[in-house]
Design a protein around this motif. Structure first.
Motif, PDB file in Angstrom:
ATOM      1  N   ILE A   1       3.292  -0.324   7.542  1.00 57.91           N
ATOM      2  CA  ILE A   1       2.408   0.825   7.770  1.00 57.91           C
ATOM      3  C   ILE A   1       1.209   0.394   8.588  1.00 57.91           C
ATOM      4  N   VAL A   2       0.889   1.181   9.606  1.00 56.30           N
ATOM      5  CA  VAL A   2      -0.335   1.014  10.385  1.00 56.30           C
ATOM      6  C   VAL A   2      -1.308   2.092   9.913  1.00 56.30           C
ATOM      7  N   CYS A   3      -2.487   1.687   9.478  1.00 63.36           N
ATOM      8  CA  CYS A   3      -3.490   2.626   8.979  1.00 63.36           C
ATOM      9  C   CYS A   3      -4.609   2.799  10.003  1.00 63.36           C
ATOM     10  N   ARG A   4      -4.982   4.046  10.250  1.00 60.29           N
ATOM     11  CA  ARG A   4      -6.100   4.351  11.140  1.00 60.29           C
ATOM     12  C   ARG A   4      -7.053   5.283  10.404  1.00 60.29           C
ATOM     13  N   ASN A   5      -8.331   5.264  10.810  1.00 61.78           N
ATOM     14  CA  ASN A   5      -9.284   6.197  10.214  1.00 61.78           C
ATOM     15  C   ASN A   5      -9.528   7.367  11.177  1.00 61.78           C
ATOM     16  N   ARG A   6     -10.403   8.266  10.795  1.00 64.12           N
ATOM     17  CA  ARG A   6     -10.663   9.455  11.608  1.00 64.12           C
ATOM     18  C   ARG A   6     -11.181   9.101  13.000  1.00 64.12           C
ATOM     19  N   ALA A   7     -11.856   7.958  13.114  1.00 63.89           N
ATOM     20  CA  ALA A   7     -12.391   7.533  14.408  1.00 63.89           C
ATOM     21  C   ALA A   7     -11.326   6.868  15.272  1.00 63.89           C
ATOM     22  N   GLY A   8     -10.137   6.684  14.738  1.00 60.94           N
ATOM     23  CA  GLY A   8      -9.072   6.055  15.497  1.00 60.94           C
ATOM     24  C   GLY A   8      -9.032   4.549  15.371  1.00 60.94           C
ATOM     25  N   HIS A   9      -9.904   3.977  14.522  1.00 61.30           N
ATOM     26  CA  HIS A   9      -9.906   2.521  14.333  1.00 61.30           C
ATOM     27  C   HIS A   9      -8.738   2.101  13.440  1.00 61.30           C
ATOM     28  N   PHE A  10      -8.318   0.868  13.618  1.00 60.97           N
ATOM     29  CA  PHE A  10      -7.175   0.331  12.889  1.00 60.97           C
ATOM     30  C   PHE A  10      -7.628  -0.553  11.732  1.00 60.97           C
ATOM     31  N   LEU A  11      -6.943  -0.446  10.611  1.00 63.09           N
ATOM     32  CA  LEU A  11      -7.229  -1.315   9.486  1.00 63.09           C
ATOM     33  C   LEU A  11      -6.559  -2.672   9.722  1.00 63.09           C
ATOM     34  N   VAL A  12      -7.367  -3.723   9.719  1.00 63.93           N
ATOM     35  CA  VAL A  12      -6.872  -5.085   9.897  1.00 63.93           C
ATOM     36  C   VAL A  12      -7.253  -5.871   8.651  1.00 63.93           C
ATOM     37  N   HIS A  13      -6.372  -6.771   8.231  1.00 64.80           N
ATOM     38  CA  HIS A  13      -6.682  -7.537   7.023  1.00 64.80           C
ATOM     39  C   HIS A  13      -6.286  -8.998   7.194  1.00 64.80           C
ATOM     40  N   ARG A  14      -6.826  -9.812   6.310  1.00 63.09           N
ATOM     41  CA  ARG A  14      -6.477 -11.237   6.267  1.00 63.09           C
ATOM     42  C   ARG A  14      -5.806 -11.513   4.932  1.00 63.09           C
ATOM     43  N   ARG A  15      -4.717 -12.267   4.979  1.00 63.40           N
ATOM     44  CA  ARG A  15      -3.988 -12.588   3.768  1.00 63.40           C
ATOM     45  C   ARG A  15      -4.652 -13.741   3.022  1.00 63.40           C
ATOM     46  N   PRO A  16      -4.520 -13.772   1.693  1.00 58.88           N
ATOM     47  CA  PRO A  16      -5.129 -14.864   0.928  1.00 58.88           C
ATOM     48  C   PRO A  16      -4.545 -16.221   1.317  1.00 58.88           C
ATOM     49  N   ASP A  17      -5.323 -17.256   1.139  1.00 59.16           N
ATOM     50  CA  ASP A  17      -4.877 -18.601   1.500  1.00 59.16           C
ATOM     51  C   ASP A  17      -3.788 -19.128   0.580  1.00 59.16           C
TER      52      ASP A  17
ATOM     53  N   VAL B   1      -1.180 -17.456  -0.818  1.00 56.30           N
ATOM     54  CA  VAL B   1       0.119 -16.789  -0.834  1.00 56.30           C
ATOM     55  C   VAL B   1       1.160 -17.621  -0.095  1.00 56.30           C
ATOM     56  N   ALA B   2       2.442 -17.394  -0.419  1.00 57.63           N
ATOM     57  CA  ALA B   2       3.509 -18.184   0.193  1.00 57.63           C
ATOM     58  C   ALA B   2       3.792 -17.761   1.629  1.00 57.63           C
ATOM     59  N   LEU B   3       3.737 -16.450   1.894  1.00 60.50           N
ATOM     60  CA  LEU B   3       4.045 -15.953   3.230  1.00 60.50           C
ATOM     61  C   LEU B   3       2.783 -15.753   4.058  1.00 60.50           C
ATOM     62  N   PHE B   4       2.721 -16.389   5.209  1.00 57.91           N
ATOM     63  CA  PHE B   4       1.615 -16.238   6.165  1.00 57.91           C
ATOM     64  C   PHE B   4       0.232 -16.390   5.518  1.00 57.91           C
ATOM     65  N   PRO B   5      -0.024 -17.458   4.815  1.00 57.07           N
ATOM     66  CA  PRO B   5      -1.327 -17.644   4.159  1.00 57.07           C
ATOM     67  C   PRO B   5      -2.472 -17.708   5.166  1.00 57.07           C
ATOM     68  N   GLY B   6      -3.543 -16.971   4.859  1.00 57.03           N
ATOM     69  CA  GLY B   6      -4.743 -17.009   5.676  1.00 57.03           C
ATOM     70  C   GLY B   6      -4.623 -16.368   7.039  1.00 57.03           C
ATOM     71  N   GLN B   7      -3.543 -15.678   7.315  1.00 54.66           N
ATOM     72  CA  GLN B   7      -3.346 -15.096   8.641  1.00 54.66           C
ATOM     73  C   GLN B   7      -3.741 -13.620   8.662  1.00 54.66           C
ATOM     74  N   PHE B   8      -4.006 -13.134   9.876  1.00 58.67           N
ATOM     75  CA  PHE B   8      -4.424 -11.750  10.070  1.00 58.67           C
ATOM     76  C   PHE B   8      -3.217 -10.870  10.390  1.00 58.67           C
ATOM     77  N   ASN B   9      -3.311  -9.613   9.993  1.00 58.56           N
ATOM     78  CA  ASN B   9      -2.244  -8.658  10.274  1.00 58.56           C
ATOM     79  C   ASN B   9      -2.849  -7.273  10.438  1.00 58.56           C
ATOM     80  N   TRP B  10      -2.194  -6.453  11.220  1.00 53.76           N
ATOM     81  CA  TRP B  10      -2.641  -5.060  11.407  1.00 53.76           C
ATOM     82  C   TRP B  10      -1.705  -4.094  10.676  1.00 53.76           C
ATOM     83  N   MET B  11      -0.699  -4.670   9.973  1.00 54.63           N
ATOM     84  CA  MET B  11       0.249  -3.852   9.229  1.00 54.63           C
ATOM     85  C   MET B  11       0.243  -4.257   7.758  1.00 54.63           C
ATOM     86  N   LEU B  12       0.503  -3.288   6.901  1.00 58.48           N
ATOM     87  CA  LEU B  12       0.799  -3.539   5.495  1.00 58.48           C
ATOM     88  C   LEU B  12       2.290  -3.279   5.299  1.00 58.48           C
ATOM     89  N   GLY B  13       2.830  -3.708   4.183  1.00 61.15           N
ATOM     90  CA  GLY B  13       4.224  -3.384   3.952  1.00 61.15           C
ATOM     91  C   GLY B  13       4.952  -4.418   3.130  1.00 61.15           C
TER      92      GLY B  13
END
Length: 244
Positions: A65-81, A83-95
């Motif tokens: 899922i790609v999340c956007r707000n009313r202003a059209g900005h994208f939700l970006v997050h960083r994964r915890p250090d 976790v087994a998959l992609f630790p500490g990396q940034f992503n623009w998708m959840l899922g």
């Protein structure tokens, strides 16, 4: 790329080519949930454990899922250090993985609740066969406009911010950005038209609505004219031929 006060500042845009990486045993052991093993036309072959699918590089399904707000900005997050998959990396998708007998859209809605605490019906945009750094899989991308407060699951999200598209584009080029998500971003941007009315708004109460199909991004995974519609992801097509 560094982050100060929740904002992204470009420091380096070095991009490392994605390389297939060995699958750590802790990843395989921690993924005991059942998923549907599928083929290159996204048709169900069997029900297997996700860890087994990853270990054998069997195709399975992932809903994002790609999340956007009313202003059209994208939700970006960083994964915890830790976790087994992609630790500490940034992503623009959840899922996450699509469960047995679950549609891509149902999985996207479930993941949105689990990871952000947001109840909504994300809209299916497209799907494609992703080679994957760890294992190949079918990736279905959905989009939603979030108008309510988000409550990220700390086991999945250690930092998040709403970024305008230019800043997101810079972040995608950073070496700590999830490699699989880069291809999804490129395909997303390749869509010829992205009117704001395409997005489903996430409110406290969401009325049921019919699935809305979107034109697919160009795909290099069409196998034959008859399968092209499924491979390119014109709609969230599902086959129900699994042996339960």
């Amino acid at each position: 790329m560094s982050f100060r006060g929740g904002r992204a500042l470009l420091v380096s845009s070095e991009v490392r080519a994605p390389e297939a990486m060995p699958v750590p045993s802790e990843i395989v052991c921690s993924m005991g949930e059942l998923v549907e093993r599928v083929d290159e036309r996204d048709e169900v072959l069997a029900v297997v454990e996700r860890g087994e699918a990853i270990r054998h590089r069997w195709l399975h399904r992932i809903a994002t899922i790609v999340c956007r707000n009313r202003a059209g900005h994208f939700l970006v997050h960083r994964r915890p250090d830790e976790v087994a998959l992609f630790p500490g990396q940034f992503n623009w998708m959840l899922g996450g993985a699509v469960e047995v007998a679950e549609s891509y859209e149902e999985a996207a809605a479930r993941e949105l609740v689990e990871e952000l605490g947001v109840h909504a019906r994300p809209r299916f945009l497209f799907k494609f066969l992703c080679e994957g750094v760890i294992s190949p899989y079918w990736l279905a991308l959905h989009e939603v406009v979030v108008t309510q407060p988000v409550r990220p699951d700390p086991s999945e999200v250690t930092w998040h911010a709403w970024l305008p598209e230019p800043e997101l584009t810079d972040l995608v080029g950073h070496r700590d950005f999830v490699a699989d998500a880069r291809e999804a971003f490129a395909r997303y941007r390749a869509l010829s038209q992205r009117p704001e009315t395409r997005c489903t708004e996430a409110r406290e109460a969401v009325r049921p609505s019919a699935a809305i199909r979107a034109e697919p991004a160009p795909s290099a995974h069409r196998r034959d004219p008859g399968a092209g519609r499924r491979d390119a992801g014109v709609g969230p097509h599902r086959e129900r031929r699994a042996t339960r």
